[in-house]
Design an enzyme around this catalytic site. Sequence first.
Site, PDB file in Angstrom:
ATOM      1  N   ASP A 103       0.704  -1.121  -0.063  1.00  0.00           N
ATOM      2  CA  ASP A 103      -0.164   0.243  -0.085  1.00  0.00           C
ATOM      3  C   ASP A 103       0.856   1.396  -0.029  1.00  0.00           C
ATOM      4  O   ASP A 103       2.243   1.159   0.111  1.00  0.00           O
ATOM      5  CB  ASP A 103      -0.876   0.180   1.312  1.00  0.00           C
ATOM      6  CG  ASP A 103      -2.266  -0.914   0.984  1.00  0.00           C
ATOM      7  OD1 ASP A 103      -2.441  -1.103  -0.004  1.00  0.00           O
ATOM      8  OD2 ASP A 103      -2.771  -0.779   1.904  1.00  0.00           O
ATOM      9  N   TYR A 175       8.113  -9.618   6.311  1.00  0.00           N
ATOM     10  CA  TYR A 175       7.949  -8.306   6.686  1.00  0.00           C
ATOM     11  C   TYR A 175       8.686  -7.798   7.764  1.00  0.00           C
ATOM     12  O   TYR A 175       8.715  -8.616   9.039  1.00  0.00           O
ATOM     13  CB  TYR A 175       6.461  -7.927   6.826  1.00  0.00           C
ATOM     14  CG  TYR A 175       5.622  -7.947   5.387  1.00  0.00           C
ATOM     15  CD1 TYR A 175       5.466  -6.824   4.761  1.00  0.00           C
ATOM     16  CD2 TYR A 175       5.130  -9.291   5.064  1.00  0.00           C
ATOM     17  CE1 TYR A 175       4.969  -6.937   3.607  1.00  0.00           C
ATOM     18  CE2 TYR A 175       4.282  -9.389   3.807  1.00  0.00           C
ATOM     19  CZ  TYR A 175       4.377  -7.930   3.181  1.00  0.00           C
ATOM     20  OH  TYR A 175       3.497  -8.049   1.754  1.00  0.00           O
TER      21      TYR A 175
END
Length: 351
Positions: A103, A175
């Site tokens: 995003d 991540y």
Amino acid sequence: MSEDSKHALDTDTDTVESPERPSKVAKTSENHRGEEEEEDYCGMSQNPRNGIQRYLVAIEYIGTRFSGSQQQLNCRTVVGVLQEAFHKFVGQPVSIFCSSRTDAGVHALSNVCHVDVERISKRKPGEVLPPHEPAVVKRAVNHFLQKNEGDVMVTDVRTVPLDFHARFKAQERTYFYRLLSGPEPLSTFEKDRAWHVPEELDLPAMQEACKVLVGHHDFSSFRAAGCQAKSPVRTLDELNVSEVAPTPYFPSILERNQNSLTHEDSQCFHTESSLGFGMRRKHRCLVVTARARSFLYHQVRLLVGVLKAVGTGDLSISDVERILNAKTVTAASPMAPSCGLYLGHVKYDLP
């Protein structure tokens, strides 16, 4: 774009024979894909085309000035910038497919994509030449990327078979999420690169909370609205929190001697007893690591939101268990902002 913005998955209009799309992916416009939603997939289309070389390309980028990774109309995106650079290099449009969508504001230490390139002679239009060597592709594309803000770079390139798909062949994704804890205002160098938490964070409590969340669970409580994954069940192979040196960090010889960076003395990053004029007090830097084959939409940021609440004392370990078992996102703490999230690594079994 806001933190909760959702990016469209590339819609497929090709026939089933196209090697650009897996044969089992339905024709659909999925407008609710975000930085962590990755579907499992078995089976690949295999239809090699003469003269076309598929390259696997690793990229890094600062997500601040991008409206996410996936291409969108009238928005600056990672894929859009990368396709433009490839177009200038090869002289014709290309389509790029990323392993993981991110995003707006989310960064990547290493995202991976694939692209098909047909090398056509510029002197003799229509003549197909042997493919470029990966090193040539890397150097040339980076040349054009540096002329476009310079916030994305190709870090590695290799050739792969035409049926190798960057997204569906990924075996594991890692991540990282950075939190900077302390009352001091965030340094200019850290702007949009971490989540600033003014309160002190209880690292041991956060590590205990990770033990509740790691493993195979129904993560409905950590699945943002709009997630189109078929199942909320995921296996979180790793979830931990560790303290690291804040960056940028330039210790003097005296400081290094006084504060030998041992495991027992990790607090030295922020406990300067005396600071000279103009010297900043350092924040504590905590890094959350999440590793799995695939993630739900916004799963990592929702997990970090709960871990942060545990660190500040707003939630207990039993609260974390309650949230996990509630199986509804309304039970979770507010989602962590995008600025602290980094896609760190995508693992493959490369041919």
